[in-house]
Design an enzyme around this catalytic site. Structure first.
Site, PDB file in Angstrom:
ATOM      1  N   GLU B  60      -6.055  -8.471  -0.920  1.00 18.38           N
ATOM      2  CA  GLU B  60      -6.255  -9.181   0.338  1.00 18.38           C
ATOM      3  C   GLU B  60      -6.739 -10.610   0.135  1.00 18.38           C
ATOM      4  OE1 GLU B  60      -7.069  -6.044  -0.124  1.00 18.38           O
ATOM      5  OE2 GLU B  60      -5.834  -5.062   1.384  1.00 18.38           O
ATOM      6  N   HIS B 129     -10.691   2.050   9.512  1.00 15.65           N
ATOM      7  CA  HIS B 129      -9.425   1.754  10.195  1.00 15.65           C
ATOM      8  C   HIS B 129      -9.649   1.664  11.708  1.00 15.65           C
ATOM      9  CE1 HIS B 129      -7.948   3.207   6.336  1.00 15.65           C
ATOM     10  NE2 HIS B 129      -6.712   2.900   6.656  1.00 15.65           N
TER      11      HIS B 129
HETATM   12  C1  LIG Z   1      -8.552  -3.024   0.244  1.00 11.84           C
HETATM   13  C2  LIG Z   1      -7.533  -2.157   0.872  1.00 11.84           C
HETATM   14  N1  LIG Z   1      -6.345  -2.680   1.218  1.00 11.84           N
HETATM   15  C3  LIG Z   1      -5.401  -1.918   1.779  1.00 11.84           C
HETATM   16  C4  LIG Z   1      -5.633  -0.599   2.012  1.00 11.84           C
HETATM   17  C5  LIG Z   1      -4.574   0.255   2.678  1.00 11.84           C
HETATM   18  N2  LIG Z   1      -4.056   1.146   1.671  1.00 11.84           N
HETATM   19  C6  LIG Z   1      -4.547   2.384   1.541  1.00 11.84           C
HETATM   20  S1  LIG Z   1      -3.984   3.103   0.184  1.00 11.84           S
HETATM   21  C7  LIG Z   1      -3.029   1.798  -0.221  1.00 11.84           C
HETATM   22  C8  LIG Z   1      -2.218   1.837  -1.458  1.00 11.84           C
HETATM   23  C9  LIG Z   1      -3.058   2.133  -2.617  1.00 11.84           C
HETATM   24  O1  LIG Z   1      -2.258   2.217  -3.732  1.00 11.84           O
HETATM   25  P1  LIG Z   1      -2.831   2.764  -5.088  1.00 11.84           P
HETATM   26  O2  LIG Z   1      -4.050   2.016  -5.460  1.00 11.84           O
HETATM   27  O3  LIG Z   1      -1.714   2.755  -6.048  1.00 11.84           O
HETATM   28  O4  LIG Z   1      -3.287   4.240  -4.740  1.00 11.84           O
HETATM   29  P2  LIG Z   1      -2.372   5.452  -4.233  1.00 11.84           P
HETATM   30  O5  LIG Z   1      -2.293   5.355  -2.759  1.00 11.84           O
HETATM   31  O6  LIG Z   1      -1.047   5.334  -4.860  1.00 11.84           O
HETATM   32  O7  LIG Z   1      -3.112   6.685  -4.634  1.00 11.84           O
HETATM   33  C10 LIG Z   1      -3.174   0.787   0.701  1.00 11.84           C
HETATM   34  C11 LIG Z   1      -2.459  -0.497   0.653  1.00 11.84           C
HETATM   35  C12 LIG Z   1      -6.889  -0.079   1.642  1.00 11.84           C
HETATM   36  N3  LIG Z   1      -7.220   1.190   1.855  1.00 11.84           N
HETATM   37  N4  LIG Z   1      -7.812  -0.867   1.081  1.00 11.84           N
END
Ligand SMILES: Cc1ncc(C[n+]2csc(CCOP(=O)(O)OP(=O)(O)O)c2C)c(N)n1
Ligand SMILES: [Mg+2]
Lengths: 374, 325
Positions: B60, B129
């Site tokens: 972000e 959220h």
């Molecule tokens: C700082 C932040 N940005 C965006 C999100 C929204 N979001 C939740 S999970 C996710 C993807 C996370 O990807 P990864 O770290 O690969 O974990 P995975 O979901 O694949 O387990 C996003 C963008 C969040 N929870 N926190």
């Protein structure tokens, strides 16, 4: 003047089990048979829980839920490599990590069911509540490890993150701290190839995530994350290094998110069925089971028993979850401070008065429309 | 005129702004192929391609920092922060650069960019959220903050935000993303930033809100009308800068005001509005201005969120206390 090579780096990948569950005996880590069987049992429990939780959400009995399908090994095995006194910091997709540490299943249901009472962890063990803003716990993990070092505690901190989260500055700042102070931390990157709709190759241009370790002079290795034995070996070695005071390790565990990102997602919008099918062939449970069968650590009867027991355990947890008394709205205010100041207490009394009049009128508690997530 | 919901109206606003000006670029997590987790950017990747709609790595602070750079360079970035709960991570850029660059450089470098983010609770979402962090931004000089309450306004405000010479935080009330539909003009148009809208006229009391809470106030006004009280409802549309004229004119007429918001109460936007009314219209007031607000406690997980976010009952209650003062 000719250029001189002043540093040389390599990144290795560890695999012990092949797709049919045959092990490279030279690499098999020394893990007691009982621990292997217990690991398998918990992985089965995770799979059964995950399936049921998904169905509960579809039936409107649970809120948004992040499936762990396909990531049972990357979640359970690292947690199994720690001792009670060690700290673990799982991710929001970390039910398996918590279950491996003995967290009751009902806690997870409560939390994803929107009930704050789900965060009551078992006493006496060091598990941190995951952070929903992903990656924001990574520097905290360095803090746990730094505190342990300052107190001369021989404890190790295990911190999980996803491939997506490795893009956040937090990851790099945390590793830099770990490198500078030579901290006993293990960063377990569950590279499940996706961060919602963004594939791994758009997340970082580097060939591996493991190699990010090089920039901070901490150890880095990639492992087959669907290979239980490779994980036991890599994490076991990393924990041992940490305990010996030899610093931090980044372990990139390659796995795959077989389900949608969460129950609010539709992965068919951005990825192909073939991709998913190919990864299903590398199922961590299946491969580990074949290994255990070949070793005669497990037979089909015991496997069926594990599944049946898991079903029962999950059903029991669901029953407990659904028979929980309604949460008390006044709990909203509890623990805002050690001692709540006047305005928080005043607002608590205000809500209490509202609840009382509502009860008397027997009217609807909510009189406004609600939206839909997402 | 076709009927659009808020998601579709913002989508149309973005699309038309991109057609009109090729400097407009969208970026954020999952905004491309996936069309955003709420589908606000649906179809735009297909229409404008990867040089206009960029799926970014998960970072972000970099999304906003890069947007700042792109804006100074001459583009008009519109970046998405997927949920308002992840905005705290970008405050370094927001506070230290976004709101200060024009002033620091004596007007040499400006940041005409938009940060879009969903806003507010009551959608049964996970933790982080369902927040309402607008006060942090309103408190920061040099930044405009917009929160539409209707599809028509959402489209016009989006186009205006993109054209605005200053950085704009554009909050999208997710509770009403799909629940409200209305006719929206097909052609591009702007709704002026900084101008409130009288959503309902009345002479006994003024209810002031923004975003989804406007609809709660309209509901409350209906309930009050059943008891013979005519409430005026002001939809602020922009909370920085505030439309002080519209607020004061209404309060001069009614002598009573209630401000409704989802965010915590302490040092909030409602606090600022209340202070302004007291400072500038004290002698017009028949009662102290009331804040009906979220609480000075963390937004709970969703089982209890309905108790945290003010509902119609609480607004009616606040209005009655003000009327009976
Ligand atoms: C700082 C932040 N940005 C965006 C999100 C929204 N979001 C939740 S999970 C996710 C993807 C996370 O990807 P990864 O770290 O690969 O974990 P995975 O979901 O694949 O387990 C996003 C963008 C969040 N929870 N926190
Ligand atoms: Mg991932």
């Amino acid at each position: 003047m000719p250029l001189k090579k002043i540093a040389d780096f390599k990144i290795e990948r560890l695999e012990v089990l092949d797709q049919e569950g045959r092990a490279d005996e030279a690499l098999v880590p020394a893990v007691p048979k009982e621990k292997l069987i217990e690991t398998y049992r918990i992985m089965v429990l995770c799979r059964v829980f995950d399936e049921k939780a998904f169905k509960l959400q579809r039936q409107g009995r649970l809120g948004t839920y992040p499936q762990i399908l396909g990531q049972e090994a990357t979640q359970v095995v690292p947690a199994m490599c720690l001792e009670k006194k060690d700290w673990i910091l799982p991710t929001y997709r970390g039910q398996g990590s918590y279950f491996a540490r003995g967290m009751p299943l009902v806690n997870s249901l409560l939390y994803w069911g929107g009930d704050d009472r789900g965060v009551k962890f078992p006493e006496g063990q060091n598990d941190l509540l995951f952070a929903i803003p992903v990656g924001s716990h990574l520097t905290q993990a360095a803090g746990f490890a730094l505190a342990a070092k300052l107190r001369k505690d021989p404890s190790v901190t295990l911190c999980y993150l996803g491939d997506g989260s490795s893009s956040k500055g937090d990851f790099h700042e945390a590793l830099n701290f770990c490198g500078v102070y030579k901290l006993a931390a293990v960063y377990l990157v569950e590279n499940n190839q996706w961060a919602i709709s963004v594939p791994r190759q758009f997340q970082t241009a580097s060939q591996t995530i493991a190699q990010k370790a090089i920039g901070y002079n901490v150890a880095g290795i990639q492992v087959d994350g669907n290979d239980v034995l490779a994980l036991f070996k890599a994490v076991g070695d990393a924990v041992a290094r940490g305990r010996r005071g030899e610093g931090t390790t980044v372990i990139e565990a390659e796995t795959y998110r077989l389900g949608d990102h969460t129950t609010a997602d539709d992965a068919s919008r951005y990825r192909s069925k073939e991709d998913v099918e190919a990864w299903k062939q590398k199922d961590p449970l299946k491969r580990f089971k074949l290994y255990l069968l070949a070793k005669k650590f497990l037979d089909e009867d015991a496997d069926i028993r594990f599944h049946k027991e898991a079903e029962r355990e999950v059903e029991k947890a669901i029953e407990e979850y659904e028979s929980y008394p309604e949460p008390n709205p006044l709990d909203i205010f509890n623990n805002t401070y050690a001692q709540n100041p006047w305005h928080v207490e005043e607002q608590k009394r205000e809500l209490e008065a509202i609840l009382k009049t509502k009860k008397e009128r027997q009217g609807p508690i909510v009189t406004q429309s609600e939206g839909r997530f997402p | 005129m076709p009927e659009l919901n808020l998601v579709q109206a913002i989508n149309q606003g973005l699309s038309q702004a991109m057609e009109a000006d090729d400097r407009v670029v969208l970026l954020g997590e999952d905004v491309g192929a996936n069309g955003g987790v709420f589908r606000v950017t649906d179809g735009l990747y297909k229409k404008f391609g990867p040089d206009r709609v960029l799926d970014t790595p998960l970072a972000e602070l970099a999304i906003v920092g890069a947007s700042v750079g792109m804006a100074i360079y001459g583009l008009r970035p519109v970046c998405e922060i997927q949920f308002e709960g992840f905005l705290p991570a970008v405050m370094d850029q927001v506070i230290c650069h976004l709101g200060r660059m024009r002033n620091r450089t004596h007007g040499r470098h400006t940041i005409p960019m938009v940060i879009r983010s969903p806003h507010g609770g009551l959608v049964h979402a996970p933790e982080h959220h369902s927040d309402s962090p607008e006060a942090y931004f309103v408190h920061t000089p040099g930044i405009k903050v917009v929160v539409p309450a209707t599809p028509r306004d959402a489209k016009g405000l989006m186009i205006a935000a993109i054209k605005d010479p200053d950085p704009v935080i554009f909050f999208e009330p997710k509770r009403i993303y799909r629940s409200i539909k209305e006719e929206v003009a097909q052609e591009p148009y702007e709704i002026a930033i900084g101008k409130a809208r009288i959503a309902r006229e009345g002479q006994h009391i003024t209810l002031i809100a923004w975003g989804a809470m406007v609809h709660t106030c309209l509901d409350a006004a209906k309930r009050l009308a059943e008891e013979g009280v005519q409430a005026e409802v002001i939809d602020l549309r922009t909370i920085a800068p505030l439309d002080i004229e519209t607020i004061l004119a209404s309060v001069a007429k009614t002598g009573r005001a209630v401000i409704a918001q989802e965010s915590p109460k302490n040092c909030s936007v409602a606090s600022e509005i209340s202070a302004l009314i007291h400072e500038r219209a004290l002698l017009k007031l028949q009662a102290p201005v009331k804040r009906v607000s979220g609480y000075d406690a963390r937004m709970p997980l969703f089982r209890l969120e309905k108790y945290y976010v003010p509902d119609t009952d609480r607004v009616v209650r606040g209005a009655k206390e003000t009327l009976q003062f």
